[in-house]
Design a protein around this motif. Structure first.
Motif, short mmCIF file in Angstrom:
data_model
loop_
_atom_site.label_atom_id
_atom_site.label_comp_id
_atom_site.label_asym_id
_atom_site.label_seq_id
_atom_site.Cartn_x
_atom_site.Cartn_y
_atom_site.Cartn_z
N LYS A 87 40.94 41.91 29.22
CA LYS A 87 40.70 42.28 27.83
C LYS A 87 39.46 41.61 27.24
O LYS A 87 38.93 42.04 26.24
N ALA A 88 38.98 40.56 27.89
CA ALA A 88 37.79 39.89 27.37
C ALA A 88 36.61 40.87 27.26
O ALA A 88 35.74 40.71 26.43
N GLY A 89 36.62 41.90 28.10
CA GLY A 89 35.63 42.96 27.96
C GLY A 89 34.24 42.62 28.48
O GLY A 89 33.33 43.41 28.34
N VAL A 90 34.07 41.45 29.08
CA VAL A 90 32.75 41.10 29.60
C VAL A 90 32.69 41.16 31.13
O VAL A 90 31.63 41.21 31.71
N GLY A 91 33.86 41.16 31.77
CA GLY A 91 33.90 41.24 33.23
C GLY A 91 33.63 42.67 33.67
O GLY A 91 33.55 43.58 32.85
N THR A 92 33.49 42.85 34.98
CA THR A 92 33.19 44.20 35.45
C THR A 92 34.29 44.77 36.33
O THR A 92 34.94 45.74 35.98
N GLY A 93 34.51 44.14 37.46
CA GLY A 93 35.34 44.80 38.46
C GLY A 93 36.83 44.58 38.34
O GLY A 93 37.63 45.29 38.94
N GLY A 94 37.28 43.58 37.55
CA GLY A 94 38.70 43.27 37.50
C GLY A 94 39.17 42.75 38.84
O GLY A 94 38.40 42.23 39.63
N MET A 95 40.49 42.90 39.07
CA MET A 95 41.07 42.36 40.30
C MET A 95 40.69 43.16 41.53
O MET A 95 40.69 42.64 42.64
N VAL A 96 40.35 44.43 41.33
CA VAL A 96 40.06 45.28 42.49
C VAL A 96 38.93 44.67 43.31
O VAL A 96 39.04 44.51 44.54
N THR A 97 37.84 44.29 42.63
CA THR A 97 36.69 43.77 43.38
C THR A 97 36.97 42.38 43.93
O THR A 97 36.42 41.99 44.96
N LYS A 98 37.85 41.62 43.26
CA LYS A 98 38.17 40.28 43.77
C LYS A 98 38.98 40.40 45.06
O LYS A 98 38.74 39.67 46.03
N VAL A 99 39.94 41.31 45.06
CA VAL A 99 40.77 41.49 46.26
C VAL A 99 39.90 42.04 47.40
O VAL A 99 40.02 41.62 48.55
N GLU A 100 39.00 42.94 47.05
CA GLU A 100 38.09 43.49 48.07
C GLU A 100 37.20 42.36 48.64
O GLU A 100 37.00 42.26 49.86
N ALA A 101 36.69 41.50 47.74
CA ALA A 101 35.85 40.39 48.18
C ALA A 101 36.66 39.44 49.08
O ALA A 101 36.17 38.98 50.12
N ALA A 102 37.90 39.18 48.69
CA ALA A 102 38.75 38.29 49.48
C ALA A 102 38.99 38.90 50.86
O ALA A 102 38.98 38.20 51.88
N ASP A 158 20.98 51.99 40.00
CA ASP A 158 22.39 52.35 40.16
C ASP A 158 22.78 52.50 41.63
O ASP A 158 23.84 52.08 42.05
N GLU A 159 21.87 53.12 42.40
CA GLU A 159 22.20 53.44 43.80
C GLU A 159 22.34 52.19 44.66
O GLU A 159 23.14 52.15 45.57
N ILE A 160 21.51 51.18 44.37
CA ILE A 160 21.51 50.04 45.29
C ILE A 160 22.20 48.83 44.70
O ILE A 160 22.15 47.74 45.24
N ARG A 161 22.88 49.00 43.59
CA ARG A 161 23.47 47.87 42.91
C ARG A 161 24.77 47.43 43.56
O ARG A 161 25.59 48.27 43.92
N PHE A 162 25.00 46.11 43.66
CA PHE A 162 26.35 45.66 44.00
C PHE A 162 27.25 45.99 42.80
O PHE A 162 28.35 46.46 42.95
N GLY A 163 26.72 45.63 41.58
CA GLY A 163 27.49 45.90 40.36
C GLY A 163 28.53 44.84 40.09
O GLY A 163 28.84 44.54 38.96
N ASP A 164 29.08 44.25 41.12
CA ASP A 164 30.05 43.18 40.88
C ASP A 164 29.66 41.97 41.74
O ASP A 164 29.17 42.13 42.85
N ASN A 165 29.86 40.81 41.18
CA ASN A 165 29.47 39.60 41.91
C ASN A 165 30.56 39.12 42.85
O ASN A 165 30.34 38.19 43.62
N ASP A 166 31.73 39.73 42.80
CA ASP A 166 32.80 39.31 43.70
C ASP A 166 32.40 39.62 45.14
O ASP A 166 32.45 38.76 46.02
N ARG A 167 32.00 40.88 45.36
CA ARG A 167 31.58 41.28 46.70
C ARG A 167 30.31 40.52 47.12
O ARG A 167 30.17 40.09 48.25
N LEU A 168 29.40 40.37 46.15
CA LEU A 168 28.18 39.61 46.45
C LEU A 168 28.55 38.20 46.93
O LEU A 168 27.99 37.70 47.90
N ALA A 169 29.54 37.59 46.28
CA ALA A 169 29.96 36.23 46.65
C ALA A 169 30.53 36.20 48.07
O ALA A 169 30.27 35.26 48.84
N ALA A 170 31.28 37.23 48.44
CA ALA A 170 31.84 37.28 49.79
C ALA A 170 30.70 37.36 50.82
O ALA A 170 30.73 36.71 51.86
N LEU A 171 29.70 38.15 50.48
CA LEU A 171 28.58 38.31 51.40
C LEU A 171 27.72 37.05 51.46
O LEU A 171 27.23 36.67 52.52
#
Ligand SMILES: Nc1ncnc2c1ncn2[C@@H]1O[C@H](COP(=O)(O)OP(=O)(O)O)[C@@H](O)[C@H]1O
Ligand SMILES: N[C@@H](CCC(=O)OP(=O)(O)O)C(=O)O
Length: 380
Positions: A220-235, A156-169
């Protein structure tokens, strides 16, 4: 913000991009029942292969979907909340996901290479260099890297948790010319797109363009994680590192890669920078903190100097040499992050001492910075 659709001419950066990181979310790869959707994977692969041409462009795919793919084989009806079951699902699903991509790209005679990263790989110098070398080598050999977080070992401590930010990096790591974020929604909207009356944001030139935009969580698909927040952060992370970003749906990927005015285009806001410091600022989890006296804060922040033992007032945390730590002022405000060159337990006896004294007393190995300036990134 511009509500109007931009013209294709606005996207010269897309047309000229040679190395592209494409991130696809779980919601774009799964059926409504939750399993992997072979047709959707094939459609994405068709688009990527077309865009790649005869090797004129290089593509790195950052793909989510391991957890989603592992649910039904393990008899899980929905994405579990606890980390242990998410990791079990990812463990089963990652193999299935790669098998799917391997078969799909094989239709074109293209090999794929799996690259699983943890946040540690993104901040430690040796790991970072190694990740770069592997990705670069795969591309040089004509293979297509498929990257995901190494979900099964990340805590939990070292997880990105979302692939949006991982993709930016990853985009920064491979020095990409473009980041394409694909989701189940065709663009960023000025509010939750399920609410009538919201409109598409065609382009974002900076943070001001996002003022007043309501950015929500996963769909609503319920399988994603971060929603738009992480995508905008990644962008934001990519744009600040000089990499333009297009955010759109997987079904518009071909249009986006052809520089047509679909989705939301984030103009670059910063200059390209080499090195791993972006990772240190955005992806590392500090394992401890060093409190700096006022003189050391000025030296580090204003003169971009290394941090010497003499400027340290206190140390906390349990870290080893090479780990990321936070540097704070005496009020506790974080001012920088850096990779520390001593273990936590060695630091108390160095505090406030000059490097010359330390060298005389403890040996020449102690005549060194606690954090070298090349390993420092300022936070303000
Ligand atoms: N302002 C907004 N603009 C667009 N989508 C939004 C916005 N706010 C919330 N969302 C939701 O974010 C969802 C995409 O996030 P997510 O489900 O995590 O996708 P992925 O699996 O592709 O990463 C969309 O389906 C949408 O419902
Ligand atoms: N690493 C996880 C994906 C996490 C994630 O960011 O998912 P998503 O929001 O669908 O892009 C997986 O493969 O299931």
């Amino acid at each position: 913000m511009s509500g109007a659709a931009g013209s294709a001419a606005d996207r010269d950066d897309v047309t000229s991009a040679r190395r592209i990181v494409v991130k696809v979310g779980s919601s774009s790869l799964t059926t409504s029942a939750g399993g992997l959707d072979a047709d959707r994977v094939d459609a994405l692969v068709d688009t990527l292969v077309t865009s790649r041409g005869n090797g004129a462009k290089e593509i790195v795919l950052v793909s989510s979907g391991a957890i989603a793919a592992g649910l039904s084989p393990l008899g899980l009806r929905r994405r579990p909340r606890d980390l242990a079951r998410q990791q079990a699902a990812a463990s089963v699903g990652q193999g299935l996901l790669m098998a799917r991509y391997t078969a799909s790209f094989a239709r074109y005679g293209i090999r794929v290479g799996q690259v699983l990263l943890t946040s540690d790989d993104t901040s430690r110098r040796a790991h970072y260099r190694n990740a770069y070398r592997t990705l670069d080598q795969l591309l040089a050999m004509g293979a297509l890297p498929v990257v995901n977080e190494n979900d099964t070992v990340a805590t939990d401590e070292i997880r990105f948790g979302d692939n949006d930010r991982l993709a930016a990096l990853v985009a920064h790591l491979v020095r990409a010319d473009l980041l394409l974020l694909l989701s189940d929604v065709d663009a960023l909207y000025d509010g939750d797109p399920s609410t009538p009356g919201t409109s598409r944001i065609a382009e974002v030139r900076g943070a001001k363009d996002l003022d007043g935009v309501s950015i929500g969580s996963a769909g609503k698909a319920g399988v994603g994680t971060g929603g738009m927040v992480t995508k905008v952060e990644a962008a934001r992370i990519a744009a600040a590192a000089g990499i333009p970003v297009v955010l759109t749906s997987a079904s518009r990927a071909a249009d986006a890669l052809a520089a047509r005015p679909v989705g939301t285009y984030f103009h670059r806001t910063g200059r390209r920078s080499a090195g791993r410091l972006l990772w240190l600022a955005h992806a590392s989890t500090p394992l401890g903190a060093l409190t700096l006296d006022d003189g050391a804060v000025r030296a580090v922040v204003e003169r971009h100097s290394s941090l010497l033992p003499a400027g340290i007032a206190a140390v906390e945390g349990d870290f080893s040499a090479g780990d990321p730590v936070e540097l704070r002022d005496t009020a506790g405000t974080p001012v920088a992050r850096g990779l520390v060159s001593f273990d936590a337990k060695e630091i108390p006896r160095l505090i406030g001492r000059s490097t010359r004294d330390l060298a005389r007393e403890l040996g020449p190995a102690y005549e060194r910075e606690v954090v070298h300036r090349d390993d420092l990134v300022l936070l303000r």
